[in-house]
Design a protein around this motif. Structure first.
Motif, short mmCIF file in Angstrom:
data_model
loop_
_atom_site.label_atom_id
_atom_site.label_comp_id
_atom_site.label_asym_id
_atom_site.label_seq_id
_atom_site.Cartn_x
_atom_site.Cartn_y
_atom_site.Cartn_z
N GLY A 206 0.81 -1.22 0.00
CA GLY A 206 0.00 0.00 0.00
C GLY A 206 0.84 1.27 0.00
O GLY A 206 0.34 2.35 -0.29
N GLN A 247 5.98 -15.78 7.56
CA GLN A 247 6.37 -17.18 7.54
C GLN A 247 7.76 -17.40 6.94
O GLN A 247 8.47 -18.29 7.36
N THR A 248 8.12 -16.61 5.95
CA THR A 248 9.46 -16.73 5.40
C THR A 248 10.30 -15.51 5.75
O THR A 248 11.29 -15.21 5.10
N VAL A 262 -0.79 -3.15 4.59
CA VAL A 262 -0.48 -4.59 4.54
C VAL A 262 -1.83 -5.31 4.47
O VAL A 262 -2.69 -5.07 5.31
N SER A 263 -2.01 -6.20 3.49
CA SER A 263 -3.33 -6.81 3.34
C SER A 263 -3.59 -7.86 4.41
O SER A 263 -4.72 -8.08 4.82
C1 LIG Z 1 5.86 -19.48 0.19
C2 LIG Z 1 5.38 -18.10 0.50
C3 LIG Z 1 5.89 -17.47 1.63
C4 LIG Z 1 5.49 -16.17 1.96
N1 LIG Z 1 6.01 -15.58 3.08
C5 LIG Z 1 5.63 -14.32 3.40
C6 LIG Z 1 6.15 -13.66 4.56
O1 LIG Z 1 7.02 -14.18 5.27
N2 LIG Z 1 5.73 -12.41 4.84
C7 LIG Z 1 4.80 -11.76 4.07
O2 LIG Z 1 4.46 -10.62 4.41
N3 LIG Z 1 4.30 -12.35 2.99
C8 LIG Z 1 4.70 -13.61 2.62
N4 LIG Z 1 4.21 -14.16 1.48
C9 LIG Z 1 3.47 -13.31 0.53
C10 LIG Z 1 2.03 -13.10 0.87
O3 LIG Z 1 1.29 -14.17 0.32
C11 LIG Z 1 1.53 -11.76 0.28
O4 LIG Z 1 1.75 -11.76 -1.10
C12 LIG Z 1 2.19 -10.52 0.87
O5 LIG Z 1 2.20 -10.58 2.28
C13 LIG Z 1 1.43 -9.30 0.44
O6 LIG Z 1 2.09 -8.14 0.87
P1 LIG Z 1 1.27 -6.79 1.11
O7 LIG Z 1 0.27 -6.99 2.16
O8 LIG Z 1 2.27 -5.72 1.34
O9 LIG Z 1 0.65 -6.49 -0.33
P2 LIG Z 1 -0.84 -6.58 -0.87
O10 LIG Z 1 -1.43 -7.89 -0.59
O11 LIG Z 1 -0.78 -6.09 -2.24
O12 LIG Z 1 -1.62 -5.56 0.04
C14 LIG Z 1 -1.50 -4.17 -0.02
C15 LIG Z 1 -2.57 -3.60 0.89
O13 LIG Z 1 -2.41 -2.20 0.97
C16 LIG Z 1 -3.69 -1.61 1.03
N5 LIG Z 1 -3.54 -0.22 0.57
C17 LIG Z 1 -3.24 0.22 -0.68
N6 LIG Z 1 -3.15 1.55 -0.70
C18 LIG Z 1 -3.40 1.97 0.56
C19 LIG Z 1 -3.47 3.25 1.17
N7 LIG Z 1 -3.25 4.38 0.48
N8 LIG Z 1 -3.76 3.33 2.48
C20 LIG Z 1 -4.00 2.18 3.19
N9 LIG Z 1 -3.95 0.96 2.67
C21 LIG Z 1 -3.65 0.85 1.36
C22 LIG Z 1 -4.55 -2.47 0.15
O14 LIG Z 1 -5.92 -2.34 0.51
C23 LIG Z 1 -3.99 -3.86 0.42
O15 LIG Z 1 -4.72 -4.49 1.46
C24 LIG Z 1 4.57 -15.48 1.14
C25 LIG Z 1 4.05 -16.13 0.03
C26 LIG Z 1 4.43 -17.41 -0.30
C27 LIG Z 1 3.83 -18.07 -1.51
#
Ligand SMILES: Cc1cc2nc3c(=O)[nH]c(=O)nc-3n(C[C@H](O)[C@H](O)[C@H](O)COP(=O)(O)OP(=O)(O)OC[C@H]3O[C@@H](n4cnc5c(N)ncnc54)[C@H](O)[C@@H]3O)c2cc1C
Lengths: 318, 258
Positions: A206, A247-248, A262-263
């Motif tokens: 985000g 987790q990783t 963070v979603s």
């Molecule tokens: C094997 C494996 C291991 C993994 N291990 C990890 C791990 O250790 N840690 C980890 O974090 N992930 C891990 N993941 C990845 C995980 O599945 C997600 O893809 C990741 O956590 C998503 O990151 P995010 O929340 O930053 O991004 P996104 O899912 O894209 O979320 C972004 C969020 O920001 C919000 N947003 C956007 N703009 C704004 C704004 N202006 N104000 C407020 N909110 C806003 C949106 O609504 C959304 O909810 C792993 C995946 C796999 C397959």
């Protein structure tokens, strides 16, 4: 055969917080298991502080920077001499490096990254988060000694008001000819690390771009916390992997976890949902992070985070 | 330059964990994957092979389903695979390490690769234990590796810093994320992997006593799910100043953090 040995690590002249926590739970275990709480380290200056946390003696090996071989040999010698029922190491990088090596040399069991410990029926019983906190396993360590590494922040560091620990010099092990420490490079101006922090402010996708992590850094700085990150931001190269929660990444359990943008993917939740207090800021009211948040704020992080940083600064100035 | 990569097969990180009889996870319908850190370990070994030649042998201790994981590693570029059959779930980390160490003795090797932790059991124990059992140096949580003549240089991640270590070979390396970018299996790789026979061994084949491996030292007495978090208050953050005030109040009064 009695007592508890704790590996006491020192940083900048003080016992590491995680070591103080390990000493504190070690002292409680010694009360039920019998025997003394003693510390193992390389810095005699820690004797006063180790004593305050209940250690009767501090065994000091003539070593300096950590490397696996000599530390294992020195601690093994001490265990052979003291014959403790329990050996504890804080789950720091070095504790996690040393514990398995020592356990294999002693042919004993070790429970890692535990968040609860008790001595019952002549055995060490530990609880540890598994599947990155999606479940908890209770394990029994039946070997002598029983070993465990303690999860940073899971135990409270409590002074016991004891006198300065008696310093006992132990013999130095031979140096290690198999591994040499060439250099230690300190990262990013001694940033507080997420493993040990009481407060973590995490940013996710985000934030939209790398430079916007400054919003997270400013808030973390104002509030005295560490900077965390979701994997999406790490993969995008916005921030170093050391900051990744999940987790990783690191599984963390600070007193306060603030997540912005963070979603709340299952792998992220696995790494932080055992935090004591969770605040989430997300513009999507359906974001899964709200399921674990104690306080969820539906809104724009670009508005709310700077406002919060200002409010924190003002509050601190008073 | 021969490498051995020890891999664990673990539940998919997306999976919801269910408990079977109060002590084990319920495996019905559960999807298994190669433990994510082991993928970095495998990739690094393949790169060493590509640069210096030699074999990459993948080894796994576990029930029959781990053959699937070994196949996947072969498809990515491992050249040999060894399956040690057994219920690794009832062994503690040292039991697993003893099994792997015994198996590795009969495989030519200069470098032994592990993931820095098995995702799921989250022990971070097996790699260093194998290093100790074989008397090798260990380089733990490695983000960068250079293989030179008779020695290796590794970057080890520690709190807020990085160590640069030099070690003799054979050596144990546990892989951290950042070490490399693991490749996917190519179609050609998948086809080639089908032709490789996975060697299998049992604990007695390795000269091990079941009784030293299973139900020893560390035993699970209970497995539980964490209490459901009820989800807390949700407020509207349309007005940033008000939202900031609410958060600050929460931080001070409930988290007692300022
Ligand atoms: C094997 C494996 C291991 C993994 N291990 C990890 C791990 O250790 N840690 C980890 O974090 N992930 C891990 N993941 C990845 C995980 O599945 C997600 O893809 C990741 O956590 C998503 O990151 P995010 O929340 O930053 O991004 P996104 O899912 O894209 O979320 C972004 C969020 O920001 C919000 N947003 C956007 N703009 C704004 C704004 N202006 N104000 C407020 N909110 C806003 C949106 O609504 C959304 O909810 C792993 C995946 C796999 C397959």
């Amino acid at each position: 055969m009695a007592g508890v040995v704790v590996f006491a690590e020192v940083k900048d002249g003080r016992l590491k917080k995680a070591s103080r926590e390990a000493l504190s739970i070690g002292r409680k275990l010694a009360q039920t298991a019998g025997g003394d709480l003693v510390a193992f380290g390389v810095d005699r200056a820690a004797a006063e502080e180790a004593g305050r946390y209940g250690a009767k003696r501090l065994y000091v090996a003539p070593l300096t920077a950590y490397t696996t071989g000599p530390f294992t040999t020195a601690l093994k010698q001490l265990v052979d001499q003291v014959k403790p029922s329990i050996v504890l190491l804080a789950g720091t990088s070095n504790g996690r490096d040393l514990a398995p090596r020592l356990a294999a040399r002693l042919n004993v069991g070790v429970a890692s990254d535990v968040d609860r410990l008790e001595w019952t029926g002549g055995k060490l019983r530990a609880r540890r988060p598994v599947y990155s906190g999606k479940a908890f396993a209770t394990v029994e360590v039946s070997s002598t000694p029983a070993m465990a590494t303690t999860r940073p922040n899971a135990f409270t560091a409590e002074e016991a008001g004891g006198e300065t620990a008696e310093v006992v010099q132990i013999a130095g092990p031979a140096s290690d000819d198999k591994v040499k420490l060439i250099e230690t490079k300190t990262a990013e101006a001694e940033e507080l690390t997420i493993a040990e922090a009481d407060i973590i402010v995490s940013g996710g996708r985000g934030l939209k771009e790398a430079t916007n992590f400054s919003l997270i850094r400013d808030l973390a700085h104002a509030i005295g916390g560490a900077v965390g990150a979701s994997r999406a931001t790490v993969d995008a190269g916005w921030i170093d992997h050391q900051h990744q929660v999940g987790q990783t990444g690191r599984v963390v359990s600070p007193n306060l976890y603030i997540a912005a943008g963070v979603s709340g993917a299952i792998q992220h939740l696995a790494g932080m949902s055992s935090s004591e207090h969770i605040v989430a800021i997300n513009k999507d009211p359906e974001a899964p992070i709200f399921r674990v948040a104690d306080l969820g704020v539906v809104g724009d992080l670009f508005q709310i985070i700077p406002a919060l940083t200002e409010a924190v600064k003002k509050a601190k100035a008073h | 330059m021969n490498s051995v990569v020890c891999i664990a097969q673990v539940p998919d990180t997306e999976a919801r964990i269910k408990i079977a009889d109060g002590r084990r996870i319920d495996e019905t319908g559960l999807k298994f994957i190669v433990s994510p850190y082991d993928e970095f370990a495998l990739e690094e070994a393949i790169r060493v092979k590509e640069a210096k030649g030699g074999d990459v042998t993948v080894v796994s201790f576990g029930p029959d389903r781990v053959q699937q994981a070994l196949r996947e590693c072969l498809a990515r570029g491992a050249t040999k695979a060894l399956h040690i059959k057994g219920e690794s779930g009832s062994a503690d980390a040292l039991g697993i390490a003893k099994t792997l160490a015994a198996a590795i003795r009969s495989v030519p090797h200069d470098l032994l690769f592990f993931g820095k932790q098995g995702v799921g059991t989250d022990n971070s124990l097996v790699g260093p234990m194998v290093a100790e059992l074989l008397g090798y140096p260990q380089l733990n949580v490695v983000t960068h590796l250079e293989v030179g003549e008779g020695k290796i240089t590794a970057h080890r991640e520690i709190e807020g810093a990085e160590e640069i270590l030099e070690a003799s070979m054979p050596a144990v390396i546990t892989a951290q994320k950042g070490l490399n970018e693991p490749r996917y299996a190519s179609l050609k790789g998948i086809m080639a992997a089908k032709k490789i026979t996975i060697e299998t061994k049992t604990l007695p084949d390795l000269g091990l006593q079941e009784s030293d491996i299973h139900h020893q030292r560390v035993t699970v007495v209970a497995l539980e799910l964490p209490p459901e978090k009820s989800g807390g208050r949700k407020i509207d953050g349309g007005d940033a100043a008000t939202a900031a005030k609410e958060i600050l109040k929460y931080i001070r009064e409930e988290a007692k953090a300022l």
